[in-house]
Structure formats: C-alpha cells, structure tokens
Design a protein around this motif. Structure first.
Motif, short mmCIF file in Angstrom:
data_model
loop_
_atom_site.label_atom_id
_atom_site.label_comp_id
_atom_site.label_asym_id
_atom_site.label_seq_id
_atom_site.Cartn_x
_atom_site.Cartn_y
_atom_site.Cartn_z
N LEU A 55 16.74 14.42 1.62
CA LEU A 55 16.58 12.99 1.94
C LEU A 55 15.42 12.76 2.91
O LEU A 55 14.68 11.79 2.76
CB LEU A 55 17.88 12.44 2.52
N GLU A 56 15.25 13.65 3.86
CA GLU A 56 14.12 13.52 4.79
C GLU A 56 12.79 13.67 4.06
O GLU A 56 11.84 12.95 4.34
CB GLU A 56 14.23 14.55 5.91
N GLN A 57 12.74 14.59 3.09
CA GLN A 57 11.53 14.76 2.29
C GLN A 57 11.26 13.49 1.46
O GLN A 57 10.12 13.03 1.38
CB GLN A 57 11.67 15.97 1.35
N SER A 58 12.29 12.94 0.90
CA SER A 58 12.15 11.72 0.11
C SER A 58 11.67 10.56 0.97
O SER A 58 10.81 9.78 0.56
CB SER A 58 13.49 11.39 -0.55
N ILE A 59 12.19 10.45 2.16
CA ILE A 59 11.78 9.38 3.09
C ILE A 59 10.31 9.57 3.47
O ILE A 59 9.54 8.59 3.52
CB ILE A 59 12.69 9.37 4.33
N ALA A 60 9.90 10.79 3.74
CA ALA A 60 8.50 11.06 4.11
C ALA A 60 7.56 10.68 2.97
O ALA A 60 6.51 10.05 3.19
CB ALA A 60 8.33 12.52 4.49
N GLN A 96 8.14 8.49 0.59
CA GLN A 96 8.16 7.04 0.44
C GLN A 96 7.31 6.38 1.51
O GLN A 96 6.61 5.40 1.24
CB GLN A 96 9.60 6.52 0.50
N ARG A 97 7.34 6.91 2.73
CA ARG A 97 6.51 6.35 3.80
C ARG A 97 5.03 6.53 3.50
O ARG A 97 4.22 5.63 3.75
CB ARG A 97 6.86 7.00 5.13
N GLU A 98 4.63 7.68 2.94
CA GLU A 98 3.24 7.89 2.55
C GLU A 98 2.82 6.91 1.47
O GLU A 98 1.75 6.31 1.55
CB GLU A 98 3.04 9.32 2.06
N GLU A 99 3.69 6.74 0.48
CA GLU A 99 3.38 5.79 -0.59
C GLU A 99 3.28 4.37 -0.04
O GLU A 99 2.38 3.61 -0.43
CB GLU A 99 4.46 5.86 -1.67
N ASN A 100 4.17 4.01 0.87
CA ASN A 100 4.12 2.68 1.47
C ASN A 100 2.84 2.47 2.26
O ASN A 100 2.27 1.38 2.25
CB ASN A 100 5.34 2.46 2.37
N ALA A 101 2.38 3.51 2.96
CA ALA A 101 1.14 3.40 3.72
C ALA A 101 -0.05 3.19 2.79
O ALA A 101 -0.93 2.36 3.07
CB ALA A 101 0.93 4.64 4.58
#
Length: 90
Positions: free
Chosen positions: A32-37, A39-44
C-alpha cells in the motif's frame, strides 16, 4: 509442563502468522505504501501538466498575439498581405 510450553509456542506462532501474512500484515502495508508513492508521483506529474495548460489558457485569453501565433503554427494561416514560401530540403 512440556504441553504448556507447546501450547504457548503454537499460540505465539498463530499470532505471528497474522502479522506477517494476514490482513494488515507487513507485506500488505508495504504494498500500500508503494501504491501511495506511485500515485503521488502521478499526481505531481498531472499537477505540473495542469499548471502548463492553465498558463497556456491564460496566455490565449489575455493576448491576441498568442491566438494568432497558435493559428499560424497549428493551422498554417497567413495574413492577406503576406507571402507564403515553402522551403523543401533534399
């Protein structure tokens, strides 16, 4: 006494199974932490793209020259008093 120790060891192992394998385990939390990371990169990246598009929209709304430049580059438009030259390279 040996059976008591055996029961305690089995109970400890059963408690450890959930920690390592079950729901909310270390592996699941790590995934889940990998998935969140990611997603944050994609959002940026998407936020940067949105900022560029917003700047372009502001430029097109505020300056008539920007609209004319866009029409020239994308649509190949020319003014009435201009001459169009097409240069072909070998």
């Amino acid at each position: 006494m040996k059976s008591l120790w055996a029961i305690l060891v089995v109970l400890i192992l059963l408690l450890q199974v959930r920690l390592w394998i079950g729901e909310g385990s270390f592996a699941q939390v790590w995934a889940l932490e990998q998935s969140i990371a990611e997603q944050r990169e994609e959002n940026a990246e998407l936020a940067a793209r949105n900022d560029r598009l917003y700047a372009e929209v502001r430029n097109l709304r505020n300056e008539q020259g920007a609209v004319e430049e866009r029409a020239r580059m994308n649509l190949g438009l020319i003014r009435e008093d201009e001459t169009f030259f097409l240069v072909v390279e070998n």
